[in-house]
Design a protein around this motif. Structure first.
Motif, PDB file in Angstrom:
ATOM      1  N   ASN A 131      16.202  66.292  -9.604  1.00  7.35           N
ATOM      2  CA  ASN A 131      17.579  65.879  -9.869  1.00  7.35           C
ATOM      3  C   ASN A 131      17.850  64.514  -9.241  1.00  7.35           C
ATOM      4  OD1 ASN A 131      20.499  66.420 -10.552  1.00  7.35           O
ATOM      5  ND2 ASN A 131      20.606  66.007  -8.366  1.00  7.35           N
ATOM      6  N   GLN A 132      18.277  63.564 -10.057  1.00  6.79           N
ATOM      7  CA  GLN A 132      18.627  62.249  -9.522  1.00  6.79           C
ATOM      8  C   GLN A 132      20.083  61.951  -9.871  1.00  6.79           C
ATOM      9  OE1 GLN A 132      15.054  60.592 -11.583  1.00  6.79           O
ATOM     10  NE2 GLN A 132      15.132  59.140  -9.902  1.00  6.79           N
ATOM     11  N   SER A 133      20.816  61.467  -8.893  1.00 11.00           N
ATOM     12  CA  SER A 133      22.228  61.146  -9.115  1.00 11.00           C
ATOM     13  C   SER A 133      22.543  59.784  -8.506  1.00 11.00           C
ATOM     14  CB  SER A 133      23.123  62.166  -8.414  1.00 11.00           C
ATOM     15  OG  SER A 133      22.806  63.463  -8.833  1.00 11.00           O
ATOM     16  N   VAL A 134      23.236  58.961  -9.239  1.00 10.71           N
ATOM     17  CA  VAL A 134      23.672  57.660  -8.717  1.00 10.71           C
ATOM     18  C   VAL A 134      25.158  57.488  -9.049  1.00 10.71           C
ATOM     19  CG1 VAL A 134      23.166  55.194  -8.575  1.00 10.71           C
ATOM     20  CG2 VAL A 134      21.367  56.782  -9.289  1.00 10.71           C
ATOM     21  N   PRO A 135      26.029  58.024  -8.199  1.00 12.78           N
ATOM     22  CA  PRO A 135      27.463  57.873  -8.466  1.00 12.78           C
ATOM     23  C   PRO A 135      27.979  56.557  -7.884  1.00 12.78           C
ATOM     24  CG  PRO A 135      27.099  59.375  -6.634  1.00 12.78           C
ATOM     25  CD  PRO A 135      25.763  58.825  -6.995  1.00 12.78           C
ATOM     26  N   VAL A 136      28.442  55.677  -8.737  1.00 14.72           N
ATOM     27  CA  VAL A 136      28.781  54.323  -8.296  1.00 14.72           C
ATOM     28  C   VAL A 136      30.286  54.100  -8.399  1.00 14.72           C
ATOM     29  CG1 VAL A 136      28.446  51.869  -8.844  1.00 14.72           C
ATOM     30  CG2 VAL A 136      26.531  53.465  -9.023  1.00 14.72           C
ATOM     31  N   ILE A 137      30.856  53.482  -7.368  1.00 12.31           N
ATOM     32  CA  ILE A 137      32.256  53.029  -7.474  1.00 12.31           C
ATOM     33  C   ILE A 137      32.244  51.517  -7.241  1.00 12.31           C
ATOM     34  CG2 ILE A 137      34.613  53.197  -6.610  1.00 12.31           C
ATOM     35  CD1 ILE A 137      34.038  55.968  -5.582  1.00 12.31           C
ATOM     36  N   HIS A 148      34.656  60.165  -4.985  1.00  8.61           N
ATOM     37  CA  HIS A 148      33.480  60.773  -5.595  1.00  8.61           C
ATOM     38  C   HIS A 148      32.975  61.901  -4.717  1.00  8.61           C
ATOM     39  CE1 HIS A 148      29.157  61.395  -5.871  1.00  8.61           C
ATOM     40  NE2 HIS A 148      29.472  61.524  -7.126  1.00  8.61           N
ATOM     41  N   ALA A 150      29.811  65.072  -4.596  1.00 13.63           N
ATOM     42  CA  ALA A 150      28.694  65.717  -5.275  1.00 13.63           C
ATOM     43  C   ALA A 150      28.168  66.854  -4.426  1.00 13.63           C
ATOM     44  CB  ALA A 150      27.568  64.716  -5.531  1.00 13.63           C
TER      45      ALA A 150
END
Lengths: 214, 470
Positions: A131-137, A148, A150
Motif C-alpha cells: 500500500n502506497q499513499s501520498v496525501p499532498v496539501i 488530512h 490516514a
C-alpha cells in the motif's frame, strides 16, 4: 452533478479512466468510484473549483485480490472563494494486491475561505500486499483550512476478538469488516437502485471466490 | 478585511551577521578538480584510503544529476564555491585562551563558551573548514567517552572504527551532494560512547562559516554503544554575504542495542546559504533515536534526517519546526525505514511561512515486509501568516505488510483572529500576541530542548516575527 463509475471484478487488462471537471459558481460535483478488481486500473480525477462556493466530493472504494493493481490520482484545485472539497478513499487489499493513491488538495492564492479535507482508510488482509499513499496539501493562501488523515493497517485486534467470542471465525470476521468498509462508501451513492446493483456485483465476486476456493 | 491585517516586516538578524575579515586564512581555489581534492587531502594529512575515497566521490559527483524535484538551486555555481578554508590557526586547541582572538570573539558573541561552562559536557567549535576548539569535561572523559575532531580520530587509536563506519550509512552514491561531501569533507566531530555509559549533560558542536563564497562540509560521526545514552546538540550560523555559501555536511549516527541518542539541531544559517545537509541514523535492537530539529535560516534547504530501524523494537522520534521567511525556500522533513519487527516511529512537525517564504514538509515512511508489529504515526501542522507565502505538505507512505499500523494526519491553517483579540485584550500588542502564538505553535520542539536552547529558539522566533504593524 454526480458521477458513479464501477470497475467490475471481471475486468481484465488495463483500464484508464480520466475525469476532468471545472466547477462554476455554487456548482457541485460528486464522484463515486467503486473498483472491485481488474488486473490493472489507473484513475485520474482532477477537479478545479473555479466558481465561488463550488464544492467537490470524491468517494472512492476498492477491493483488490490476487495480483491486482490500482493507481489513483485525485486532485482538488481550489481557485474560487469559499470552495469546499472532501476526498475520501476506503479500501481493502488482500493476497498480493497493490495500490497507490495520490490525493492532492491545492489551495491557490485567492481561494480565501476555502476548506479541503482528505481521509484514507485502508484495511490490509495479507502479509504480501503493498500500500502506497501520498496525501499532498499545497497551499498559497492564508485564509484556508486543510486537513488530512490516514489510517492504514490490519483489522483491529479487539474487534476480531469480540467477533470470535460471538462464534465468528477470523476469516469471516475479516470478510465482514471488508464488506463494511466498501459499504460505507456505497451507502453514500445518491441512487438506491445503483447501490443495490453494486452490492449484487460484490456478492457475485464473493460467491465466485468461494467457488474457486472449493 | 484587508486593511485590518497585520503586516509583519523582516526582523533584525544583525546579531548573527557580524563577521571578521578572512584575509589571514588559507584557502584552495574555487571550483572542483582532482588537483584541488589532492591539495585538500595533503593539507589534512589524510591516510591513502581517504584520498582514494575523495577522488572516487568526485567522480560520482561529476556523473550524478542535480536533484530536479525540490527548490531551485540554480543560484549555486560550484565553480564559484571555495571548498576548503583553513582559519588562521595552526591546530585545534583544548584551552579556550589559546584560540585566536577574532575566532574566540565570534564564539563568545554566540554564547558558546558560556554555555559550555553552564550546561554542556563538552564543546567543539568549527570555524570555516576546521575545528578550532574541542574540549570535554573530565568526568565525561573518565567514563571512556571520546569526543574529538574527526581528523585526529582518523589517525589515532580509533582509525579502524572510523574507516569501517565513515560514509557507510550515507554512501557517496546516495545523491549528488553526498558525493560532493565525500570529495571535500573537512572538520566535524567524532563521538564514541562506550557500552553502558550515560552522558547526562549534552555535548555540543557549533559550526560557524565566516568566509564569503565558501562551503562547509563537516562530517559528524557518532557511535553510541550498547546500553549507552547521549544527547548531542548541533548549532550552525553564518554572517550574510551577497554571494552564495554552501553547507553540505553529513551526519552519521550509529545507535547500538538498547542505546539512546538524542540529536538536537538549531540551524540558523544566513539567508544566502544553500543548506544541503544529509543526516542518517541506524538503530539496532531496542535502541532509540530522537531527532529535535529547528530550521530557521538559509536561503534554500534540503533536509530530511533519516532513521533506519534495523533491530527488533528499535524506535524513532522526530520533532521538528521550520520557519520560512522572506527569500527562503525550506524543504524539510524526515524519512523512516522500518526494517525489523516491533519497531515504532513518531513524527511530529510544525512549519510556519511568512513574507513570501516557502516551507515544504516532505516525509517518507517505509514499512518493509519484515517489520511485523510495527507502528508509525506522522503528524504535521502548518501555519500560514500571509497569502504571499506558501506551505506544502508532501508525506509518502509505503507499507508492505498487514501486520503494521500506520497513521498520518496533516493540518494547515492560519492564526485565529479570536486568539489574537483575546491576547490583545490582556494588554499585549498585536505583534507580541502573534509572536506568542507562533512560539506556542512551535512548542513541540522548544519543550524538547534544554532550557538555554529553548530560550534561544524563542528569541529566533521573536526576531523573525518582529516588525512594524501596518
Amino acid at each position: 452533478m454526480d458521477l458513479v463509475q464501477l470497475r467490475e471484478a471481471s475486468g481484465k487488462g488495463l483500464s484508464y479512466n480520466n475525469v476532468r471537471v471545472k466547477c462554476g459558481d455554487k456548482a457541485y460535483f460528486g464522484w463515486y468510484r467503486v473498483v472491485l478488481g481488474g488486473s490493472e486500473s489507473y484513475d485520474n480525477c482532477s477537479v478545479t473549483l473555479a466558481g465561488k462556493e463550488s464544492s467537490f466530493s470524491a468517494n472512492v472504494c476498492y477491493r483488490l485480490d490476487g495480483t491486482e493493481k490500482y493507481d489513483l490520482n485525485c486532485e482538488a484545485v481550489h481557485t474560487g472563494k469559499r470552495t469546499q472539497s472532501a476526498i475520501s478513499a476506503s479500501g481493502v487489499l488482500a493476497d498480493k494486491a497493490s495500490k497507490l493513491m495520490r490525493g492532492t488538495i491545492d489551495f491557490r492564492t485567492g481561494c480565501s475561505g476555502s476548506v479541503g479535507n482528505e481521509t484514507e482508510d485502508v484495511l490490509l488482509l495479507s502479509e504480501e500486499v503493498r500500500n502506497q499513499s501520498v496525501p499532498v496539501i499545497l497551499c498559497s493562501e492564508e485564509d484556508v483550512v486543510g486537513n488530512h488523515g490516514a489510517s492504514i493497517g490490519r483489522p483491529d485486534e479487539d474487534m476480531l476478538f469480540y467477533m470470535e467470542t460471538r462464534g465468528i471465525d477470523e476469516a469471516t470476521a475479516c470478510e465482514m469488516l471488508a464488506r463494511a468498509k466498501i459499504d460505507s462508501v456505497i451507502r453514500k451513492i445518491p441512487d438506491e437502485l445503483v447501490q443495490e446493483k453494486i452490492r449484487d456485483k460484490i456478492h457475485g465476486k464473493t460467491r465466485q471466490k468461494k467457488l474457486e476456493g472449493e | 478585511m484587508k486593511e485590518n491585517k497585520t503586516y509583519v516586516e523582516e526582523g533584525d538578524r544583525s546579531f548573527y551577521d557580524f563577521r571578521y575579515e578572512d584575509k589571514d586564512s588559507y584557502k584552495v581555489a574555487s571550483g572542483l578538480t582532482p588537483d584541488i581534492i589532492r591539495q585538500i587531502s595533503r593539507e589534512k594529512k589524510d591516510p591513502d584510503w581517504m584520498l582514494e575515497f575523495r577522488l572516487r566521490s568526485l567522480d560520482i559527483f561529476a556523473k550524478t544529476e542535480m536533484p530536479n524535484w525540490g527548490p531551485s538551486i540554480e543560484g549555486l555555481n560550484m565553480d564559484n564555491i571555495v571548498t576548503y578554508v583553513r582559519p588562521n590557526t595552526e591546530r585545534m586547541h583544548t584551552d579556550w585562551n589559546d584560540v585566536p582572538e577574532d575566532i574566540k570573539n565570534t564564539f563568545e558573541r554566540l554564547g558558546i563558551p558560556q554555555s559550555e561552562r553552564e550546561s554542556l559536557a563538552g564543546v567543539g567549535a568549527q570555524y570555516d573548514s576546521e575545528l578550532v576548539y574541542h574540549n570535554v569535561r573530565k568526568e565525561v572523559a573518565e567514563q571512556g567517552v571520546i569526543y574529538t575532531d574527526l581528523e585526529s580520530a582518523l589517525r589515532g587509536e580509533y582509525a579502524d572504527m572510523i574507516r569501517s563506519h565513515f560514509m557507510k550509512l550515507v554512501p557517496p552514491e546516495d545523491h549528488k551532494f553526498a558525493a560532493l561531501h565525500g570529495a571535500v569533507w573537512s572538520g566535524g566531530s567524532f563521538v564514541y560512547v562506550p557500552p553502558g555509559a550515560d552522558v547526562e549533560i549534552p555535548l555540543q558542536s557549533y559550526f560557524r562559516l565566516n568566509a564569503p563564497g565558501a562551503g562547509q562540509f563537516e562530517h559528524t560521526l557518532i557511535i553510541v554503544d550498547k546500553g549507552a545514552r547521549l544527547h548531542f546538540i548541533e548549532g550552525c550560523s553564518a554572517p550574510k554575504y551577497n554571494v552564495a555559501n554552501l553547507h553540505a555536511g553529513c551526519v552519521e549516527l550509529f545507535v547500538g542495542e538498547d542505546a539512546t541518542l538524542r540529536y538536537s539541531t538549531i540551524e540558523n544559517w544566513s539567508k544566502n546559504m544553500y543548506n544541503l545537509n544529509t543526516k542518517r541514523a541506524k538503530v539496532e535492537k531496542g535502541g532509540k533515536i530522537e531527532w529535535v530539529s529547528g530550521s530557521f535560516g538559509s536561503h534554500v534547504s534540503y533536509l530530511y534526517p533519516m532513521s533506519v530501524l534495523a533491530g527488533k523494537g528499535a524506535r524513532c522520534e522526530f520533532t521538528g519546526v521550520t520557519f520560512a521567511g522572506a527569500g527562503q525556500n525550506l524543504d524539510t522533513g524526515c524519512k523512516v525505514v522500518h526494517n525489523a519487527p516491533d519497531t515504532s516511529s513518531y513524527v511530529n512537525t510544525r512549519s510556519i511561512s511568512k513574507s513570501g517564504g516557502i516551507s515544504t514538509f516532505r516525509s517518507a515512511v517505509v514499512v518493509s515486509s519484515k517489520a511485523h508489529g510495527s507502528k508509525s504515526s506522522v503528524s504535521c501542522e502548518s501555519l500560514m501568516l500571509d497569502s504571499e507565502s506558501r506551505s506544502d505538505t508532501i508525506p509518502a507512505m509505503d507499507i508492505r505488510t498487514n501486520k503494521a499500523d500506520v497513521g498520518h494526519e496533516a493540518k494547515i491553517g492560519r492564526i485565529s483572529d479570536e486568539a489574537v483579540f483575546y491576547l490583545m485584550s490582556r494588554g499585549l500588542s498585536e505583534e507580541e500576541a502573534k509572536a506568542l502564538i507562533v512560539s506556542g505553535f512551535a512548542e513541540n520542539v522548544s519543550k524538547e530542548l534544554p532550557l538555554e536552547y529553548a530560550v534561544e529558539m524563542n528569541n529566533l522566533i521573536r526576531i523573525e516575527m518582529k516588525g512594524a504593524i501596518g
